[in-house]
Scaffold this active site. Structure first.
Site, PDB file in Angstrom:
ATOM      1  CE  LYS A 194      75.582   8.352  24.509  1.00 22.52           C
ATOM      2  NZ  LYS A 194      75.636   8.703  23.083  1.00 22.52           N
ATOM      3  NE  ARG A 238      80.428  12.342  25.624  1.00 19.06           N
ATOM      4  CZ  ARG A 238      79.112  12.309  25.622  1.00 19.06           C
ATOM      5  NH1 ARG A 238      78.445  12.065  26.706  1.00 19.06           N
ATOM      6  NH2 ARG A 238      78.473  12.519  24.510  1.00 19.06           N
ATOM      7  NE  ARG A 267      69.518  14.362  19.102  1.00 17.25           N
ATOM      8  CZ  ARG A 267      70.543  13.938  19.814  1.00 17.25           C
ATOM      9  NH1 ARG A 267      70.392  12.954  20.671  1.00 17.25           N
ATOM     10  NH2 ARG A 267      71.723  14.489  19.646  1.00 17.25           N
ATOM     11  NE  ARG A 298      71.696  17.657  21.764  1.00 15.26           N
ATOM     12  CZ  ARG A 298      72.125  16.486  22.242  1.00 15.26           C
ATOM     13  NH1 ARG A 298      71.265  15.625  22.742  1.00 15.26           N
ATOM     14  NH2 ARG A 298      73.399  16.178  22.225  1.00 15.26           N
ATOM     15  NE  ARG A 348      77.410  15.641  19.550  1.00  9.96           N
ATOM     16  CZ  ARG A 348      76.103  15.516  19.346  1.00  9.96           C
ATOM     17  NH1 ARG A 348      75.501  16.251  18.430  1.00  9.96           N
ATOM     18  NH2 ARG A 348      75.402  14.686  20.067  1.00  9.96           N
TER      19      ARG A 348
HETATM   20  P1  AP5 Z   1      69.324   9.491  21.189  1.00  8.37           P
HETATM   21  O1  AP5 Z   1      68.706   8.448  22.072  1.00  8.37           O
HETATM   22  O2  AP5 Z   1      69.017  10.908  21.452  1.00  8.37           O
HETATM   23  O3  AP5 Z   1      70.904   9.240  21.093  1.00  8.37           O
HETATM   24  P2  AP5 Z   1      72.059   9.482  22.139  1.00  8.37           P
HETATM   25  O4  AP5 Z   1      72.987   8.304  22.019  1.00  8.37           O
HETATM   26  O5  AP5 Z   1      71.517   9.793  23.481  1.00  8.37           O
HETATM   27  O6  AP5 Z   1      72.744  10.733  21.439  1.00  8.37           O
HETATM   28  P3  AP5 Z   1      73.277  12.106  22.046  1.00  8.37           P
HETATM   29  O7  AP5 Z   1      73.468  13.045  20.896  1.00  8.37           O
HETATM   30  O8  AP5 Z   1      72.438  12.545  23.177  1.00  8.37           O
HETATM   31  O9  AP5 Z   1      74.648  11.630  22.534  1.00  8.37           O
HETATM   32  P4  AP5 Z   1      75.836  12.475  22.840  1.00  8.37           P
HETATM   33  O10 AP5 Z   1      76.607  11.425  23.505  1.00  8.37           O
HETATM   34  O11 AP5 Z   1      76.525  13.118  21.712  1.00  8.37           O
HETATM   35  O12 AP5 Z   1      75.210  13.720  23.616  1.00  8.37           O
HETATM   36  P5  AP5 Z   1      75.082  14.066  25.153  1.00  8.37           P
HETATM   37  O13 AP5 Z   1      73.817  14.755  25.364  1.00  8.37           O
HETATM   38  O14 AP5 Z   1      75.402  12.863  25.970  1.00  8.37           O
HETATM   39  O15 AP5 Z   1      68.940   9.099  19.682  1.00  8.37           O
HETATM   40  C1  AP5 Z   1      69.341   9.932  18.602  1.00  8.37           C
HETATM   41  C2  AP5 Z   1      68.184  10.073  17.602  1.00  8.37           C
HETATM   42  O16 AP5 Z   1      67.954   8.823  16.952  1.00  8.37           O
HETATM   43  C3  AP5 Z   1      66.852  10.444  18.243  1.00  8.37           C
HETATM   44  O17 AP5 Z   1      66.162  11.300  17.403  1.00  8.37           O
HETATM   45  C4  AP5 Z   1      66.123   9.100  18.400  1.00  8.37           C
HETATM   46  O18 AP5 Z   1      64.713   9.256  18.365  1.00  8.37           O
HETATM   47  C5  AP5 Z   1      66.642   8.322  17.211  1.00  8.37           C
HETATM   48  N1  AP5 Z   1      66.802   6.898  17.483  1.00  8.37           N
HETATM   49  C6  AP5 Z   1      67.235   6.311  18.644  1.00  8.37           C
HETATM   50  N2  AP5 Z   1      67.272   4.967  18.521  1.00  8.37           N
HETATM   51  C7  AP5 Z   1      66.884   4.694  17.234  1.00  8.37           C
HETATM   52  C8  AP5 Z   1      66.723   3.481  16.483  1.00  8.37           C
HETATM   53  N3  AP5 Z   1      66.994   2.283  17.027  1.00  8.37           N
HETATM   54  N4  AP5 Z   1      66.308   3.590  15.196  1.00  8.37           N
HETATM   55  C9  AP5 Z   1      66.033   4.805  14.647  1.00  8.37           C
HETATM   56  N5  AP5 Z   1      66.154   5.987  15.306  1.00  8.37           N
HETATM   57  C10 AP5 Z   1      66.583   5.927  16.586  1.00  8.37           C
HETATM   58  O19 AP5 Z   1      76.264  15.091  25.318  1.00  8.37           O
HETATM   59  C11 AP5 Z   1      76.250  16.347  24.652  1.00  8.37           C
HETATM   60  C12 AP5 Z   1      77.548  17.076  24.928  1.00  8.37           C
HETATM   61  O20 AP5 Z   1      77.681  17.303  26.359  1.00  8.37           O
HETATM   62  C13 AP5 Z   1      78.825  16.335  24.541  1.00  8.37           C
HETATM   63  O21 AP5 Z   1      79.145  16.542  23.182  1.00  8.37           O
HETATM   64  C14 AP5 Z   1      79.825  16.969  25.508  1.00  8.37           C
HETATM   65  O22 AP5 Z   1      80.225  18.250  25.059  1.00  8.37           O
HETATM   66  C15 AP5 Z   1      79.023  17.170  26.770  1.00  8.37           C
HETATM   67  N6  AP5 Z   1      79.130  16.014  27.695  1.00  8.37           N
HETATM   68  C16 AP5 Z   1      78.112  15.199  28.110  1.00  8.37           C
HETATM   69  N7  AP5 Z   1      78.570  14.267  28.950  1.00  8.37           N
HETATM   70  C17 AP5 Z   1      79.910  14.485  29.081  1.00  8.37           C
HETATM   71  C18 AP5 Z   1      80.933  13.831  29.791  1.00  8.37           C
HETATM   72  N8  AP5 Z   1      80.713  12.753  30.550  1.00  8.37           N
HETATM   73  N9  AP5 Z   1      82.200  14.328  29.690  1.00  8.37           N
HETATM   74  C19 AP5 Z   1      82.459  15.407  28.942  1.00  8.37           C
HETATM   75  N10 AP5 Z   1      81.532  16.068  28.216  1.00  8.37           N
HETATM   76  C20 AP5 Z   1      80.265  15.602  28.288  1.00  8.37           C
HETATM   77 MG    MG Z   2      71.485  11.577  24.667  1.00  6.65          MG
END
Ligand code: AP5
Ligand code: MG
Length: 214
Positions: A13, A88, A127, A160, A171
């Site tokens: 994402k 979410r 990552r 992370r 997760r």
């Molecule tokens: P990346 O682009 O970083 O993936 P992502 O989908 O953004 O993954 P996140 O871990 O950031 O998602 P998340 O939803 O768990 O975390 P968030 O920060 O939102 O890609 C992942 C890896 O793969 C990278 O290394 C990238 O280079 C690689 N990659 C990407 N595309 C690829 C491809 N096509 N092929 C190969 N490799 C690839 O949230 C973290 C925490 O915050 C949550 O757990 C929660 O506690 C809290 N939080 C955030 N938002 C909310 C909300 N709205 N409500 C409640 N809690 C929330």
């Molecule tokens: Mg992310």
């Protein structure tokens, strides 16, 4: 253009949202990044969010919704934005729909970046995130020019806290339980589009551009 990025943790994402924001010149709003910035700056919000994030749990809706609604009402969001990691939960989606309806607005697209669970754990362990600017890399799929050093700001790269395998599994469970129902929600709203997130980063982006238009 107002876009929501859906997908499991690690689906890509954030990677795709950054590319969309650059191409269409709209802000990238990542709730995860906002929380991590607050943790880094030692704010009250950061302190509260960290206790949930480190366990792989969602931060409570009431800490998230107002934050995002305030953000999308800022001037730089007038021509649209890309939401990454929000909504979410169904209550978050309903709150967003309601807040936008009050302004006579609605979201245009919800893009689901579809990646099976078995690919996710592998991705997360590779990552690396920059402690300085939050930029994200992958040791194999999106490496930096110099190992361990951010291309953008020269900061140090780390794994992370919530990317450790046992937390990633938690997760994923939380995702299936609380976030996946949004796929139905946005299908019913008529704005869901799905892309295959298992192909190369640039090919995923190409599929998204075909949906959004050049
Ligand atoms: P990346 O682009 O970083 O993936 P992502 O989908 O953004 O993954 P996140 O871990 O950031 O998602 P998340 O939803 O768990 O975390 P968030 O920060 O939102 O890609 C992942 C890896 O793969 C990278 O290394 C990238 O280079 C690689 N990659 C990407 N595309 C690829 C491809 N096509 N092929 C190969 N490799 C690839 O949230 C973290 C925490 O915050 C949550 O757990 C929660 O506690 C809290 N939080 C955030 N938002 C909310 C909300 N709205 N409500 C409640 N809690 C929330
Ligand atoms: Mg992310």
């Amino acid at each position: 253009m107002k876009i929501i990025m859906l997908g499991a943790p690690g689906a890509g994402k954030g990677t795709q949202a950054k590319k969309i924001a650059a191409k269409y010149d709209i802000p990238h709003i990542s709730t995860g990044d906002i929380f991590r910035a607050n943790i880094k700056n030692g704010t009250e919000l950061g302190r509260k969010a960290k206790t949930y994030m480190d366990q792989g749990l969602l931060v409570p809706d009431e800490l998230v919704v107002d934050l995002v609604v305030d953000r999308v009402n800022q001037e730089d969001c007038a021509d649209g934005y890309v939401l990454d990691g929000f909504p979410r939960t169904i209550p978050q989606a309903e709150a967003l729909t309601k807040a936008l309806a009050e302004l006579g607005q609605k979201m245009d697209y919800a893009i689901d970046v579809n990646v099976p669970d078995e690919n996710i754990v592998n991705r997360m362990s590779g990552r690396r995130a920059c402690v300085g600017c939050g930029a994200t890399y992958h040791m194999v799929y999106a490496p930096t020019k110099k190992e361990g050093i951010c291309d953008t700001c020269g900061g140090e790269l780390i794994l992370r806290d919530d990317d450790k395998p046992e937390t990633v599994q938690k997760r994923l469970n939380v995702y299936h339980d609380q976030t996946q129902p949004l796929i139905d929600y946005y299908t019913k709203e008529g704005i869901l589009r799905t892309v295959d997130g298992t192909v190369d980063i640039d090919d995923v982006f190409q599929a998204i551009v075909e949906i959004l238009g050049a």
